[in-house]
Every structure is written in structure tokens, then in C-alpha cells.
Scaffold this motif. Structure first.
Motif, PDB file in Angstrom:
ATOM      1  N   TYR A 140     -22.305  -2.497 -24.275  1.00 24.14           N
ATOM      2  CA  TYR A 140     -21.086  -1.677 -24.196  1.00 24.14           C
ATOM      3  C   TYR A 140     -20.660  -1.350 -22.780  1.00 24.14           C
ATOM      4  O   TYR A 140     -19.658  -0.674 -22.578  1.00 24.14           O
ATOM      5  N   GLY A 141     -21.467  -1.736 -21.782  1.00 27.12           N
ATOM      6  CA  GLY A 141     -21.103  -1.451 -20.388  1.00 27.12           C
ATOM      7  C   GLY A 141     -21.431  -0.035 -19.982  1.00 27.12           C
ATOM      8  O   GLY A 141     -20.901   0.502 -19.016  1.00 27.12           O
ATOM      9  N   GLY A 142     -22.297   0.628 -20.766  1.00 23.22           N
ATOM     10  CA  GLY A 142     -22.727   1.984 -20.396  1.00 23.22           C
ATOM     11  C   GLY A 142     -21.595   2.988 -20.532  1.00 23.22           C
ATOM     12  O   GLY A 142     -20.645   2.787 -21.292  1.00 23.22           O
ATOM     13  N   ARG A 146     -15.905   4.589 -23.713  1.00 20.74           N
ATOM     14  CA  ARG A 146     -15.753   5.842 -24.473  1.00 20.74           C
ATOM     15  C   ARG A 146     -16.638   5.863 -25.730  1.00 20.74           C
ATOM     16  O   ARG A 146     -17.041   6.937 -26.202  1.00 20.74           O
ATOM     17  N   LYS A 147     -17.033   4.703 -26.238  1.00 17.28           N
ATOM     18  CA  LYS A 147     -17.868   4.670 -27.445  1.00 17.28           C
ATOM     19  C   LYS A 147     -19.214   5.352 -27.229  1.00 17.28           C
ATOM     20  O   LYS A 147     -19.874   5.794 -28.166  1.00 17.28           O
ATOM     21  N   LEU A 148     -19.613   5.469 -25.955  1.00 21.10           N
ATOM     22  CA  LEU A 148     -20.907   6.134 -25.657  1.00 21.10           C
ATOM     23  C   LEU A 148     -20.896   7.585 -26.149  1.00 21.10           C
ATOM     24  O   LEU A 148     -21.930   8.122 -26.555  1.00 21.10           O
ATOM     25  N   ILE A 149     -19.723   8.199 -26.158  1.00 22.29           N
ATOM     26  CA  ILE A 149     -19.623   9.583 -26.637  1.00 22.29           C
ATOM     27  C   ILE A 149     -20.085   9.657 -28.092  1.00 22.29           C
ATOM     28  O   ILE A 149     -20.898  10.495 -28.476  1.00 22.29           O
ATOM     29  N   GLU A 150     -19.609   8.714 -28.885  1.00 25.81           N
ATOM     30  CA  GLU A 150     -19.960   8.669 -30.323  1.00 25.81           C
ATOM     31  C   GLU A 150     -21.456   8.430 -30.503  1.00 25.81           C
ATOM     32  O   GLU A 150     -22.123   9.096 -31.304  1.00 25.81           O
ATOM     33  N   GLY A 188     -25.465   3.941 -16.520  1.00 23.12           N
ATOM     34  CA  GLY A 188     -25.789   2.655 -17.134  1.00 23.12           C
ATOM     35  C   GLY A 188     -24.736   1.604 -16.879  1.00 23.12           C
ATOM     36  O   GLY A 188     -24.438   0.782 -17.748  1.00 23.12           O
ATOM     37  N   THR A 189     -24.161   1.635 -15.687  1.00 27.99           N
ATOM     38  CA  THR A 189     -23.181   0.596 -15.378  1.00 27.99           C
ATOM     39  C   THR A 189     -23.304   0.183 -13.919  1.00 27.99           C
ATOM     40  O   THR A 189     -23.640   1.003 -13.060  1.00 27.99           O
TER      41      THR A 189
END
Ligand code: BGP
Length: 469
Positions: A140-142, A146-150, A188-189
Motif C-alpha cells: 500500500y506504500g505505507g 489513506r487506507k492505512l487509517i482503516e 513506512g514509505t
């Protein structure tokens, strides 16, 4: 021991702080996935992050995963009231994007928190301490996604539900301002040549601010009476001279750190970011819903690590720079330094506590303070770490003075109450513990635990609630 007239409040949380990636080891046991810590060979500052062939010190660490009962019994012998540690996100969600948590990972922390509670040690739990899933980096590219929030919210809810009867104090991100200095470790990016570094860093910071607000929301809904904190690597910037330009520079450097607590403690972006974002050409992906969440779900307390202060100069050219926890600074001619060049400033801790309390009027929590040093095991197995006792004593005295200044301070958690793998160097030789661990930088040793002189000293500090330091 020195008798002091320090009056630490009843119930003051004396204790220690560790992190999963720096103590547990068992880096792939019982379904655990790879975290970014598992690909660091020489600590958080030293890319390239892959070290093929090099024994990664975080893979075994000090084998706390299998020895935690012995270690917690030693912390209890010192009288610990609280112990901060992190949950390894990848024990719960190995890749980070699974729908359901890994039961074996949940069971480990059930046992760990039960063991703490058996000794009436209050867990203080960090959700992410430089150990996010490598899967979320690769797939996900860290945190630029925005999906990291979920994914973070799913992880937080899973552990809040599981440990709602065992853990009251929570912290979302360890030293969230690490994003400014090591975006890979904090977010993480990898930021490529030609990309707008500030755009990516402040976008990741925004997503983590929203994730912290969602964690605070869920924490309060799931665990009545729980406390959600934010956490920064603190340490004031002193102007190198009384030249007005140095004063402004110091203010600006402090603002770079307090930007994160401004957002998470107040619930909105400070007005000074307008100038920043214009200068940095930053345009945040920030929705009206995000703004509502930030406003409605601020943190209950502000925690921080404190090791040192630093100086700021409008024109540092020709001035000696010194290293330190995350950020470099201009050398302070009035301060001594550790073997790693970290300048020693107990008064700076009192200053930081007053600065933060004046700024936010929220309870504060020292969740890291300690002295990294090379310890010597004598023939008779004794370890005379008087240097560590004096560093900690001086800082505890200043914390006590801050309480007399009117600061509401929840506790003092020594960083590394047991020797652990250093974050910045990946070494064992930078030891912080009241307890020595027989392991060297090459990974050799029996992992035997040995009490240092500071073990009994801290036991007396806690027993006297700081009256005897
Ligand atoms: C902080 C981290 C801790 C700890 C501490 C000491 O940045 O939150 O993980 O490592 O620094 O730093 P070091 O281990 O590099 O001496």
C-alpha cells in the motif's frame, strides 16, 4: 541515596518502558508477520534497510517473548507501578490488511498483561512503535495511503476489545515526529528523488492524526475510563545566542515538534501551518469529516520521551552540531554529553514539562527517559552504574520540581529498565537497564539477566515515592 523533600503525588506511576521490536524477538513465531523493524540491520537511521546476510539484532532481541515472566518478576521486585510496552502490530495482523486478527498473537499479549496485573503493574500500551507491518509498506506504500487509517483503526479496535479489562492507558504512535526525520520508520514509505518530501511527510502526519482520533474515539467507546495519549520525542530548542534571529529559529524548531501535539491535543491545525504549507507547497488531502474527527476526539494526556535538549541558531554554519534522539542540534557549550554525544540537561526536562503544561493544560506522562552507556560486568558479577543513577536522579528531581511548579504529571517511566536493542544503532552495547542482559553486539551471550547497582537504587526511589532518590 539522597533524601529529598520531593512530594510526588500518591499513585504516581513509577516504572519503565520498552518496545516489542526492541525486546521480544520471536520475530516470526506463532504467525507473526514481518515488521519494518525486522528489516533494520543497524538501527533506525541506517539505510539501506535490507541487510542480507547480517544477523538482524531485532530478530531475537532479548527474547522477552519467552522470558517475560522472569523480567516482569524483576520489575515487580523493584516495585514498578507501570510498564510501558508496545503490541507488535504484526502479531495481531501479520500483513496488516487481514480482516480477522491472529488468535495466537492476541493470546500472547493476554498472557503478558495478565502477568503484569498479577504484580499490580499497570500496562501502558503503544499501538505502533516503529514496527508497522512490512506488508502495508509493500502492498500500500505505507502511510502515504489513506487506507492505512482503516487498517490502523481495525487493529486498534481488535486490541481494545480484547484487552478492555486489562489495559487503561494507551498511546497511538511512538514519537510521531519521527516522520520529520525518518519517514520510512515513522510512515513506512521511501521518499524518492524529486518528490515533494514535505508534502508526503505532512500528508502521512495528517493520516496518523486522523488514525489517532479514531483510536481515541474507539478506546473511549470500548473501554470506559480509558486514557488515550499522544507521544512525541521532546527536548526543547534553546536559542544558541540572545540574537533575536536565534530566538525566532528556536521558536520555529519547537513548533516543528509541537505541531503534532497541537493537532492531537487541541483538535485542529494551528494557524502557523498556513505559512508552512504555502512555503513547502503542501496541499493536504483533508476532508470535513477528518476535521470533525480531530475536533471531537482529542487525546486525554500528552506523553513524551526526553533525553536531551538542543540549541538552535539562525546561522549554524561553523557551529558544532551534536546528535541526539532523532534530531541533530547545535552543541550547547554549558552541557556535558554521553558516550553517544547526547547532551545531558536535567533542567531541560523541567523546562519541557512547564512548556507542555502551559501549552495544553492536559496531564503529562514521561514515558521515556534514560541513560545509554557501556556497562562493565566486574569479576564478581557486580555492575557499578553510578553514572546511570546520577543521570536518572537528576532528571527525577527536575520532574519533582515541575510538579511543584504546578504541572500535572502522571508518571515517570525509565526507558529500557532492562538492557534492550538500541533503536538508533541496533546495538546491545548502548545499555539503559537496571538489569543487564548477557548479549553483545554480535548476538553472542547467554541472555542471562544480572541486577546492576541501579536496581536497588530504583527500588528505594519507588518505595519512598521519590522522597529518597
Ligand atoms: C526513542 C525510541 C525508543 C528508544 C530511545 C533511545 O527514540 O522511542 O525506542 O530506542 O529512543 O534511543 P536509542 O535506543 O537509540 O539509544
Amino acid at each position: 541515596m539522597k533524601q529529598t523533600d520531593m512530594q510526588f503525588p500518591e499513585g504516581f506511576l513509577w516504572g519503565g518502558a520498552i518496545a516489542a521490536n526492541q525486546v521480544e524477538g520471536a520475530y516470526q513465531e506463532n504467525g507473526k508477520g514481518l515488521s519494518i523493524a525486522d528489516i533494520l540491520g543497524n538501527g533506525i537511521f541506517n539505510p539501506p534497510y535490507e541487510h542480507p546476510g547480517k544477523k538482524n539484532p531485532y530478530h531475537e532481541a532479548i527474547d522477552f517473548y519467552h522470558r517475560y515472566e522472569e523480567d516482569i518478576a524483576l520489575f515487580a521486585e523493584m516495585g514498578f507501578k507501570a510498564l510501558r510496552t508496545s503490541i507488535a502490530w504484526t502479531r495481531i495482523f501479520p500483513n496488516g490488511d487481514e480482516e480477522t486478527p491472529n488468535e495466537a498473537g492476541l493470546q500472547f499479549y493476554d498472557q503478558l498483561f495478565d502477568c503484569m496485573r498479577k504484580y499490580n503493574i499497570e500496562p501502558v500500551v503503544t499501538l505502533s512503535h516503529y514496527e508497522m507491518p512490512l506488508g502495508l509498506v509493500k502492498d500500500y506504500g505505507g502511510w502515504r495511503n489513506r487506507k492505512l487509517i482503516e487498517f490502523f483503526e481495525r487493529y486498534a479496535i481488535a486490541v481494545f476489545k480484547r484487552y478492555k479489562d486489562k489495559v487503561k492507558y494507551w498511546i497511538a504512535f511512538n514519537e510521531i515526529n519521527v516522520l520529520l526525520h525518518i519517514p520510512f520508520v515513522g510512515g513506512g514509505t521511501v521518499i524518492e528523488e524529486g518528490e515533494n518530501k514535505k508534502q508526503i511527510i505532512y500528508q502521512m502526519a495528517h493520516y496518523q492524526h486522523v488514525a489517532s482520533a479514531l483510536a481515541a474515539k474507539a478506546c473511549h467507546e470500548i473501554i470506559p475510563g480509558s486514557q488515550m495519549g499522544c507521544m512525541i520525542a521532546a527536548g526543547p530548542y534553546y536559542p544558541h545566542t540572545c540574537h533575536p534571529d536565534d530566538i525566532l529559529t528556536a521558536m520555529e524548531m519547537d513548533r516543528q515538534v509541537y505541531f503534532f501535539t497541537d493537532v492531537m491535543a487541541r483538535g485542529y491545525y494551528p494557524t502557523y501551518v498556513k505559512r508552512w504549507f504555502k512555503e513547502y507547497d503542501v496541499e493536504l488531502d483533508l476532508t470535513a469529516e477528518d476535521e470533525q474527527l480531530l475536533k471531537q476526539h482529542t487525546v486525554d494526556y500528552i506523553s513524551f520521551s526526553y533525553y536531551k535538549s538542543r540549541c538552535a541558531s539562525a546561522d549554524p554554519s561553523g557551529l558544532e552540531m551534536v546528535s541526539g534522539n532523532l534530531a541533530m542540534g547545535v552543541k550547547n557549550p554549558y552541557l556535558k554529553a554521553s558516550e553517544w554525544g547526547w547532551q545531558i540537561d536535567p533542567t531541560g526536562l523541567r523546562f519541557t514539562l512547564n512548556q507542555l503544561y502551559d501549552r495544553y493544560q492536559k496531564p503529562l506522562f514521561i514515558v521515556e527517559n534514560g541513560f545509554g552507556a557501556v556497562d562493565t560486568v566486574e569479576e564478581d558479577q557486580s555492575i557499578h552504574d553510578d553514572y546511570r543513577i546520577s543521570y536518572l536522579r537528576d532528571h527525577m528531581i527536575e520532574a519533582g520540581k515541575a510538579i511543584e511548579d504546578g504541572v500535572e504529571l502522571l508518571g515517570f517511566l525509565s526507558w529500557g529498565p532492562i538492557d534492550i536493542v538500541s533503536a538508533s544503532t541496533g546495538e546491545m552495547k548502548k545499555r539503559y537497564g537496571y538489569i543487564y542482559v548477557d548479549k553483545d553486539n554480535e548476538g553472542n551471550g547467554t541472555l542471562r539477566r544480572i541486577k546492576k547497582k541501579s536496581f536497588d537504587w530504583y527500588k528505594e526511589v519507588i518505595a519512598s515515592n521519590g522522597a529518597s532518590l
